[in-house]
Scaffold this motif. Structure first.
Motif, PDB file in Angstrom:
ATOM      1  N   LEU A 150      44.819  -2.334  26.026  1.00  0.00           N
ATOM      2  CA  LEU A 150      46.226  -1.992  26.020  1.00  0.00           C
ATOM      3  C   LEU A 150      46.275  -0.376  25.698  1.00  0.00           C
ATOM      4  N   PRO A 151      46.966   0.450  26.506  1.00  0.00           N
ATOM      5  CA  PRO A 151      47.620  -0.024  27.634  1.00  0.00           C
ATOM      6  C   PRO A 151      46.819  -0.527  28.675  1.00  0.00           C
ATOM      7  N   PRO A 152      47.244  -1.070  29.578  1.00  0.00           N
ATOM      8  CA  PRO A 152      46.390  -1.751  30.577  1.00  0.00           C
ATOM      9  C   PRO A 152      46.119  -0.829  31.746  1.00  0.00           C
ATOM     10  N   PHE A 153      46.551   0.605  31.921  1.00  0.00           N
ATOM     11  CA  PHE A 153      46.319   1.393  32.788  1.00  0.00           C
ATOM     12  C   PHE A 153      46.646   2.706  32.160  1.00  0.00           C
ATOM     13  N   ASN A 154      46.334   4.048  32.554  1.00  0.00           N
ATOM     14  CA  ASN A 154      46.358   5.103  32.170  1.00  0.00           C
ATOM     15  C   ASN A 154      48.181   5.522  32.116  1.00  0.00           C
ATOM     16  N   ARG A 155      48.841   5.887  31.293  1.00  0.00           N
ATOM     17  CA  ARG A 155      50.253   5.936  31.796  1.00  0.00           C
ATOM     18  C   ARG A 155      50.964   7.143  30.945  1.00  0.00           C
ATOM     19  N   SER A 156      52.294   7.422  31.391  1.00  0.00           N
ATOM     20  CA  SER A 156      52.767   8.740  31.016  1.00  0.00           C
ATOM     21  C   SER A 156      53.754   8.128  29.726  1.00  0.00           C
ATOM     22  N   PRO A 157      53.504   9.069  28.790  1.00  0.00           N
ATOM     23  CA  PRO A 157      54.259   8.771  27.487  1.00  0.00           C
ATOM     24  C   PRO A 157      55.673   9.337  27.439  1.00  0.00           C
ATOM     25  N   LEU A 158      56.099  10.143  28.424  1.00  0.00           N
ATOM     26  CA  LEU A 158      57.498  10.796  28.698  1.00  0.00           C
ATOM     27  C   LEU A 158      57.803  10.913  30.015  1.00  0.00           C
ATOM     28  N   ASP A 159      59.083  11.368  30.255  1.00  0.00           N
ATOM     29  CA  ASP A 159      59.394  11.499  31.726  1.00  0.00           C
ATOM     30  C   ASP A 159      59.265  13.051  31.914  1.00  0.00           C
ATOM     31  N   GLY A 160      58.643  13.284  33.107  1.00  0.00           N
ATOM     32  CA  GLY A 160      58.248  14.566  33.642  1.00  0.00           C
ATOM     33  C   GLY A 160      57.532  14.524  34.952  1.00  0.00           C
ATOM     34  N   TYR A 161      56.318  15.451  35.159  1.00  0.00           N
ATOM     35  CA  TYR A 161      55.612  15.628  36.359  1.00  0.00           C
ATOM     36  C   TYR A 161      54.329  15.595  36.104  1.00  0.00           C
ATOM     37  N   ALA A 162      53.557  14.724  36.902  1.00  0.00           N
ATOM     38  CA  ALA A 162      52.253  14.567  36.726  1.00  0.00           C
ATOM     39  C   ALA A 162      51.517  15.540  37.886  1.00  0.00           C
ATOM     40  N   LEU A 163      50.476  16.342  37.345  1.00  0.00           N
ATOM     41  CA  LEU A 163      49.980  17.377  38.392  1.00  0.00           C
ATOM     42  C   LEU A 163      48.563  17.565  37.837  1.00  0.00           C
ATOM     43  N   GLN A 164      47.887  18.571  38.527  1.00  0.00           N
ATOM     44  CA  GLN A 164      46.638  18.862  38.129  1.00  0.00           C
ATOM     45  C   GLN A 164      46.386  20.165  37.205  1.00  0.00           C
ATOM     46  N   ALA A 165      46.042  20.210  36.236  1.00  0.00           N
ATOM     47  CA  ALA A 165      46.011  21.293  35.248  1.00  0.00           C
ATOM     48  C   ALA A 165      45.452  22.501  35.666  1.00  0.00           C
ATOM     49  N   ARG A 166      44.445  22.576  36.732  1.00  0.00           N
ATOM     50  CA  ARG A 166      44.043  23.887  37.109  1.00  0.00           C
ATOM     51  C   ARG A 166      44.991  24.466  37.799  1.00  0.00           C
ATOM     52  N   ASP A 167      46.237  23.844  38.692  1.00  0.00           N
ATOM     53  CA  ASP A 167      47.194  24.561  39.200  1.00  0.00           C
ATOM     54  C   ASP A 167      47.891  25.299  38.470  1.00  0.00           C
ATOM     55  N   THR A 168      48.020  25.109  37.113  1.00  0.00           N
ATOM     56  CA  THR A 168      48.692  25.989  36.455  1.00  0.00           C
ATOM     57  C   THR A 168      47.897  27.150  35.619  1.00  0.00           C
ATOM     58  N   ALA A 169      46.797  27.227  36.032  1.00  0.00           N
ATOM     59  CA  ALA A 169      45.777  28.437  35.591  1.00  0.00           C
ATOM     60  C   ALA A 169      46.541  29.695  35.512  1.00  0.00           C
ATOM     61  N   GLU A 170      47.321  30.046  36.395  1.00  0.00           N
ATOM     62  CA  GLU A 170      47.793  31.364  36.457  1.00  0.00           C
ATOM     63  C   GLU A 170      49.289  31.662  36.112  1.00  0.00           C
TER      64      GLU A 170
ATOM     65  N   THR B 160      55.610  32.966  32.264  1.00  0.00           N
ATOM     66  CA  THR B 160      57.149  32.999  32.152  1.00  0.00           C
ATOM     67  C   THR B 160      57.556  34.021  33.243  1.00  0.00           C
ATOM     68  N   LEU B 161      56.813  34.919  33.354  1.00  0.00           N
ATOM     69  CA  LEU B 161      57.206  36.111  34.436  1.00  0.00           C
ATOM     70  C   LEU B 161      56.761  35.452  35.792  1.00  0.00           C
ATOM     71  N   SER B 162      55.627  34.830  36.061  1.00  0.00           N
ATOM     72  CA  SER B 162      55.284  34.613  37.522  1.00  0.00           C
ATOM     73  C   SER B 162      54.739  32.919  37.511  1.00  0.00           C
ATOM     74  N   PRO B 163      56.013  32.277  37.548  1.00  0.00           N
ATOM     75  CA  PRO B 163      55.748  30.737  37.552  1.00  0.00           C
ATOM     76  C   PRO B 163      55.017  30.182  38.544  1.00  0.00           C
ATOM     77  N   VAL B 164      54.589  29.193  38.362  1.00  0.00           N
ATOM     78  CA  VAL B 164      53.629  28.468  39.839  1.00  0.00           C
ATOM     79  C   VAL B 164      54.716  27.433  40.060  1.00  0.00           C
ATOM     80  N   SER B 165      54.808  27.450  41.610  1.00  0.00           N
ATOM     81  CA  SER B 165      55.817  26.029  42.114  1.00  0.00           C
ATOM     82  C   SER B 165      54.792  25.140  42.706  1.00  0.00           C
ATOM     83  N   LEU B 166      55.170  23.837  42.542  1.00  0.00           N
ATOM     84  CA  LEU B 166      54.482  22.782  43.062  1.00  0.00           C
ATOM     85  C   LEU B 166      55.319  21.854  44.115  1.00  0.00           C
ATOM     86  N   ALA B 167      54.839  21.347  45.130  1.00  0.00           N
ATOM     87  CA  ALA B 167      55.755  20.443  45.740  1.00  0.00           C
ATOM     88  C   ALA B 167      55.945  19.217  45.173  1.00  0.00           C
TER      89      ALA B 167
END
Ligand code: AMP
Ligand code: MG
Length: 450
Positions: A46-66, A69-76
């Motif tokens: 319980l829970p039976p699968f990994n799940r999201s506790p909120l409404d948002g976006y699932a992504l790879q943390a390493r994409d956000t390394a750079e 606020t001044l140079s945001p990262v854009s993902l598709a």
């Protein structure tokens, strides 16, 4: 037949005569208050699968390394997953999946960021800070791990436990059958509360206080009505009750007066008399007998005495029949909050209310202590155990209190056991229940214990 025995002896004699009843399965709707007849093992994570506790976006943390606020990262944004559906795609470098609360985490994603922290336009999402892998992901089995014991045989089903069982996919629960407890009132003067009150008569309060106690415990009371002080009629009624119930309780007619017909009725039935009279006040004239392997217990008719002896003598038997793991009342060391000015040639149980102040449990005597005084039972959640031969007691003296069932069940047992060792600090898992607050309130600050 033994007479004038210790309460503890009486409890042991009677407990040896009863057993846990048969088991059955009930639906979750019928489960609360019942006692589990088996250990319950988690069938699934319980829970039976990994799940999201909120409404948002699932992504790879390493994409956000750079990202900053001044140079945001854009993902598709490649997909949207509502709760109840599986993602069809994997998250890869440079992509994100829009995800709702409760939806499964897509493969490849290791972090979820909430809506409020991003900017979104058409099919891209902009991120303004670096994210840590693992954030906002509820892992499978985080709440309950498959195979773990969720609840032990003998434990009482509480609302949260019923919820956990439902979350595990159990539709039925194995429980012990509810004991049927026949309650019979005796006395020429006793009339039903629905009748008009005539001179010399009194309303039957014992029937109702004892039936209510059975219901509160999770047993089934069988109200058997009122019988006059006549040994023949009482014997007939007890015999009828024995045919229907697991245990028969009578009130009234157990002293040594001319009209005290219950002990004679038991002899009339050829029941085996186990003992008559317990060394205690109130309620000493308890009579106990066994007939066809069923117990018959006659309690004093005095309303407070009937309730107190029911709690100390009968409740442990009902709990054993219900398969509960603890039968006898828990005790706790207390400090008297006020004095009691009578001496006690006989062991005495004083009605009290417990409260905690500065890590000490105090017992405050409440109201009238007489056998017949019923009102003082309303706020009573414990009985101070006063040894035979004690003199008057003053405020500040140390003593021991027996915790009555209503507070013991609600206060976590662990907390009471902790309190039984000195340096008392009471805690509770269920601070929101009505009566437990009575036990826990801090005398002068009104702060509840957590
Ligand atoms: P007994 O145990 O018969 O000597 O009764 C003791 C006292 O309790 C007497 O004052 C009775 O009138 C009272 N009493 C007996 N039975 C009941 C009852 N069912 N409800 C309320 N009071 C009772
Ligand atoms: Mg009487």
């Amino acid at each position: 037949m033994r007479t004038g025995i210790l309460l503890e002896e009486a409890q042991q004699i009677l407990l040896a005569k009863v057993h846990s009843l048969q088991t059955s399965c009930v639906t979750l709707f019928e489960a609360v208050g019942r006692i589990l007849s088996k250990d319950i093992q988690a069938a699934t994570d319980l829970p039976p699968f990994n799940r999201s506790p909120l409404d948002g976006y699932a992504l790879q943390a390493r994409d956000t390394a750079e990202a900053d606020t001044l140079s945001p990262v854009s993902l598709a944004v490649i997909e949207e997953v509502p709760a109840g559906y599986m993602p069809r795609q994997k998250v890869t470098a440079g992509t994100a999946i829009k995800i709702m609360t409760g939806a499964p985490i897509p493969e490849g994603a290791d972090v979820v960021i909430k809506y409020e922290d991003v900017e979104w336009e058409q099919n891209t999402v902009k991120l303004f800070h670096k994210l840590k892998a693992g954030s906002n992901i509820v892992l499978a089995g985080e709440d309950v791990a498959k195979g773990e014991i969720i609840a032990k045989q003998g434990s009482r089903l509480t609302p949260p436990l019923v919820g956990v069982l439902a979350a595990q996919g159990f539709a039925y629960v194995p429980v012990v059958r509810k004991p049927k407890v026949a309650i019979l009132s005796t006395g020429d003067e006793v009339i039903d509360p629905s009748e008009a009150l005539h001179p010399g008569k009194i309303y039957n309060s014992n029937m109702h206080s004892l039936c209510a106690s059975c219901i509160a415990l999770g047993a089934d009371p069988l109200p058997m009505g009122i019988v006059p002080d006549n040994k023949q009629l009482i014997a007939e009624k007890i015999s009828h009750a024995l045919g229907q119930a697991d245990i028969v309780i009578t009130t009234g007619g157990v002293s040594v007066g001319d009209y005290d017909a219950v002990p004679d009725a038991l002899k009339e039935l050829s029941a085996d008399l186990l003992f008559w009279k317990i060394e205690m006040k109130p309620g000493s004239p308890v009579v106990a007998a066994v007939h066809n392997n069923k117990l018959i217990i006659g309690l004093s008719g005095n309303p407070a005495a009937a309730l107190i002896t029911f709690d100390l003598v009968v409740v442990p038997l009902i709990k054993k029949m219900m398969g509960q793991d603890r039968h006898l009342p828990l005790t706790v060391p207390v400090v008297l909050a006020n004095g009691f000015y009578k001496s006690s040639p006989q062991r005495r149980f004083l009605r009290a209310q417990l409260y905690r102040k500065n890590r000490t449990v105090y017992a405050k005597l409440i109201g009238e202590q007489g056998n017949g005084a019923l009102k003082s039972m309303i706020d009573c959640n414990a009985l101070i155990d006063v040894n035979a031969g004690s003199g008057p007691m003053t405020a500040g003296e140390h003593g021991v209190a027996l915790i009555l069932d209503s507070s013991a069940e609600i206060l976590s047992e662990e907390a009471i056991i902790k309190a039984q060792h000195q340096n008392v600090h009471l805690t509770t898992k269920y601070p929101t229940y009505g009566y437990c607050t009575r036990f826990l309130y801090e005398a002068d600050s009104n702060v509840y214990s957590e």
